[in-house]
Design an enzyme around this catalytic site. Sequence first.
Site, PDB file in Angstrom:
ATOM      1  N   LYS A 159       0.868  -1.170   0.000  1.00  0.00           N
ATOM      2  CA  LYS A 159       0.000   0.000   0.000  1.00  0.00           C
ATOM      3  C   LYS A 159       0.906   1.222   0.000  1.00  0.00           C
ATOM      4  O   LYS A 159       1.580   1.506   0.996  1.00  0.00           O
ATOM      5  CB  LYS A 159      -0.924   0.003   1.222  1.00  0.00           C
ATOM      6  CG  LYS A 159      -1.869   1.192   1.193  1.00  0.00           C
ATOM      7  CD  LYS A 159      -2.699   1.315   2.448  1.00  0.00           C
ATOM      8  CE  LYS A 159      -3.287   2.729   2.508  1.00  0.00           C
ATOM      9  NZ  LYS A 159      -3.811   3.069   3.818  1.00  0.00           N
ATOM     10  N   GLY A 179      -8.487   9.217   9.502  1.00  0.00           N
ATOM     11  CA  GLY A 179      -8.882   9.292  10.913  1.00  0.00           C
ATOM     12  C   GLY A 179      -9.952  10.306  11.245  1.00  0.00           C
ATOM     13  O   GLY A 179     -10.314  10.453  12.412  1.00  0.00           O
ATOM     14  N   ALA A 184      -9.666   5.629   3.728  1.00  0.00           N
ATOM     15  CA  ALA A 184      -9.592   6.767   4.647  1.00  0.00           C
ATOM     16  C   ALA A 184     -10.867   7.608   4.688  1.00  0.00           C
ATOM     17  O   ALA A 184     -11.512   7.848   3.677  1.00  0.00           O
ATOM     18  CB  ALA A 184      -8.418   7.679   4.314  1.00  0.00           C
ATOM     19  N   GLY A 185     -11.189   8.027   5.893  1.00  0.00           N
ATOM     20  CA  GLY A 185     -12.283   8.973   6.089  1.00  0.00           C
ATOM     21  C   GLY A 185     -13.579   8.360   6.580  1.00  0.00           C
ATOM     22  O   GLY A 185     -14.445   9.070   7.075  1.00  0.00           O
ATOM     23  N   ALA A 202      -9.962   1.522   9.032  1.00  0.00           N
ATOM     24  CA  ALA A 202      -9.063   1.301  10.169  1.00  0.00           C
ATOM     25  C   ALA A 202      -9.654   1.929  11.427  1.00  0.00           C
ATOM     26  O   ALA A 202     -10.359   1.267  12.192  1.00  0.00           O
ATOM     27  CB  ALA A 202      -7.672   1.845   9.865  1.00  0.00           C
ATOM     28  N   SER A 203      -9.414   3.251  11.591  1.00  0.00           N
ATOM     29  CA  SER A 203      -9.872   3.940  12.807  1.00  0.00           C
ATOM     30  C   SER A 203     -11.359   3.745  13.087  1.00  0.00           C
ATOM     31  O   SER A 203     -11.754   3.647  14.246  1.00  0.00           O
ATOM     32  CB  SER A 203      -9.608   5.445  12.693  1.00  0.00           C
ATOM     33  OG  SER A 203      -8.277   5.684  12.358  1.00  0.00           O
TER      34      SER A 203
END
Lengths: 79, 262
Positions: free
Chosen positions: B98, B159, B185-186, B207-208
Amino acid sequence: MTTVRINDSDVDLPEQATVVDAVARTTGRELTDAGAPVDGGRLGVAVALDGEVVPRSRWATTELGAGHELEIVTAVQGG
Amino acid sequence: MESSALRIGSYSLLSRLIMGTGGITDLSALEKALVQSGTTLTTVAMRRYTPETKTSVFSMLERLGIDVLPNTAGCYTVKDTVLTAELAREALETDLIKVEVIADERTLLPDVIETLEATEQLADRGFTPLVYTSDDPAVALRLEQAGAAAVMPLGAPIGTGLGILNPHNIELICSRAAVPVVLDAGIGAASQAALAIELGCSAVLVASAVTRAQDPTAMAEAMRLAVEAGLHSARAGRIPKREHALASSPAAGIINPLEDLT
């Protein structure tokens, strides 16, 4: 003895120590000359010497000398 | 409906939900969330070996049968990115990478100039690059031409949980891409993961949103279901958007027709 920089710390290694010795010492695992852990499983570690990757196949034949900078990296949580 | 495997280069991605492992300290909680998410591919970062880090994440993923997707998080330049990728390939025995080249610490936005060059070099070196990028459709095409096996536009900064700030751009990227598009992301809530798939994304990276949720395991399940719902929805063929209402009940036989009232 020869002093090598491993992950930004000075480490004393025996004369003619190789990358295998440095990785074994850092990870605390006994390694074969092929760079595989004696206790089985995968090591999950890679090495750069002065900014160049040293393939596992060359660990046993790559001798370390004074002033060498070694990076020993592994996977951590992230992303 | 079976969701067939997605091809990324020569790699077969079985679950359309790619997970991250950062943002959680409790490894057993992470493990529960990963299992519940049904993911088959999960990101890790490459860092200096310390007695504390050991190889615990790598061992855990190996035990769970989840493939690793190393990232180049923390890289700002092409040189660092290529070295990190080479180390990851050597350590983890995978060509997947990645590509993540950020411009600055505060926004964590991708530096697309460095990213483009890194992608080209990594593709030349035999990697399968999955490339984190902005939601710019022109850049996405350039990355594809440079050898990206998948493009990974952000929905919002890493995040933030702001979701997909420019759905039109994501849809445009998906409609023109010849390689899989992975929304990266986001994302903060499951509905946003479903939306990403509805817009045409082939997969979603989270992820987050999971690891920092109050209940990571429950959120992991929500994300898995959302991606599945998104796939069903996208394949079902949604109705066109209209300016005005279109009644679904018949107009005939209404007991008080409008004309009688005048």
